[in-house]
Write a protein that holds these residues in place. Sequence first.
Motif, mmCIF file in Angstrom:
data_model
loop_
_atom_site.group_PDB
_atom_site.id
_atom_site.type_symbol
_atom_site.label_atom_id
_atom_site.label_comp_id
_atom_site.label_asym_id
_atom_site.label_seq_id
_atom_site.Cartn_x
_atom_site.Cartn_y
_atom_site.Cartn_z
ATOM 1 N N ARG A 125 1.227 -1.096 -0.201
ATOM 2 C CA ARG A 125 -0.065 -0.325 0.294
ATOM 3 C C ARG A 125 0.877 0.505 -0.107
ATOM 4 O O ARG A 125 0.624 2.288 -0.770
ATOM 5 C CB ARG A 125 -1.131 0.064 1.279
ATOM 6 C CG ARG A 125 -1.828 1.146 1.117
ATOM 7 C CD ARG A 125 -2.588 1.171 2.725
ATOM 8 N NE ARG A 125 -2.225 1.663 3.521
ATOM 9 C CZ ARG A 125 -1.432 2.640 4.193
ATOM 10 N NH1 ARG A 125 -1.225 3.535 2.674
ATOM 11 N NH2 ARG A 125 -0.550 2.870 5.031
ATOM 12 N N ILE A 126 2.268 1.430 0.503
ATOM 13 C CA ILE A 126 3.066 1.931 1.083
ATOM 14 C C ILE A 126 3.647 2.589 -0.573
ATOM 15 O O ILE A 126 3.831 3.586 -0.893
ATOM 16 C CB ILE A 126 3.566 2.438 1.625
ATOM 17 C CG1 ILE A 126 2.797 2.062 3.012
ATOM 18 C CG2 ILE A 126 4.858 3.352 1.862
ATOM 19 C CD1 ILE A 126 4.156 1.766 4.116
ATOM 20 N N ARG A 127 3.951 1.551 -0.777
ATOM 21 C CA ARG A 127 4.797 1.744 -2.245
ATOM 22 C C ARG A 127 3.378 1.876 -3.006
ATOM 23 O O ARG A 127 4.541 2.962 -3.842
ATOM 24 C CB ARG A 127 5.345 -0.062 -2.705
ATOM 25 C CG ARG A 127 5.858 0.301 -4.211
ATOM 26 C CD ARG A 127 7.960 0.860 -3.696
ATOM 27 N NE ARG A 127 8.335 0.611 -4.755
ATOM 28 C CZ ARG A 127 9.324 1.890 -5.216
ATOM 29 N NH1 ARG A 127 9.331 3.027 -3.774
ATOM 30 N NH2 ARG A 127 9.441 1.509 -6.705
ATOM 31 N N ALA A 132 1.941 7.030 -6.771
ATOM 32 C CA ALA A 132 0.338 7.626 -7.600
ATOM 33 C C ALA A 132 0.900 9.011 -7.185
ATOM 34 O O ALA A 132 0.308 9.577 -7.790
ATOM 35 C CB ALA A 132 -0.736 7.296 -6.250
ATOM 36 N N MET A 133 1.888 9.149 -6.038
ATOM 37 C CA MET A 133 2.209 10.731 -6.373
ATOM 38 C C MET A 133 3.332 11.280 -7.279
ATOM 39 O O MET A 133 3.453 12.332 -8.007
ATOM 40 C CB MET A 133 3.065 11.368 -4.919
ATOM 41 C CG MET A 133 2.273 10.694 -3.302
ATOM 42 S SD MET A 133 1.008 11.845 -3.658
ATOM 43 C CE MET A 133 1.978 13.457 -3.208
ATOM 44 N N GLU A 138 -3.037 17.446 -9.985
ATOM 45 C CA GLU A 138 -5.237 17.025 -10.461
ATOM 46 C C GLU A 138 -5.499 18.334 -10.893
ATOM 47 O O GLU A 138 -6.582 18.367 -12.545
ATOM 48 C CB GLU A 138 -6.149 16.756 -9.442
ATOM 49 C CG GLU A 138 -5.588 15.083 -8.905
ATOM 50 C CD GLU A 138 -6.200 14.343 -7.725
ATOM 51 O OE1 GLU A 138 -7.581 15.331 -7.595
ATOM 52 O OE2 GLU A 138 -6.162 13.641 -6.931
ATOM 53 N N GLY A 139 -4.558 19.012 -11.144
ATOM 54 C CA GLY A 139 -5.222 20.959 -11.119
ATOM 55 C C GLY A 139 -4.886 21.455 -12.530
ATOM 56 O O GLY A 139 -6.137 21.723 -13.137
#
Length: 140
Positions: A125-127, A132-133, A138-139
Amino acid sequence: MIRITERIALDDDEVQEEFLRASGAGGQNVNKVETAVQLRFDVRGSPNLPEGVRERLARLAGRRLTKDGVLVLSAQRFRTQERNRADALARFVALVQEAAVPPPPPRRPTRPTLGSKKRRLEGKRIRGDVKAMRGRPEGD
């Protein structure tokens, strides 16, 4: 007596040595002197070998074992008969010592614990969050 391990010792008369002319390069020495050694040991007929060691030795010997169960080792690496004798005997002792070691017990597969499953999923999950970062904001 040929000492193999603390518990295994073979009589000298169980091992037969035969001397013959070596093949290959060496000139006159090879042609006239019987320096090659052929060591023979009856694996099936030896009273001093335990049954498990006998079976493992037969498996390790491979093509060097005759149909009658006789192990045949040839040594012709050196120029002198004495060094070839020592070489053949050392290889023989090493082979029997390798056969004397019992195989490890088979591995019994185990299931992962609940804690290890949770740690694995948390790491994933951390990976995933780190990856994802890496995307575009998104803007934009």
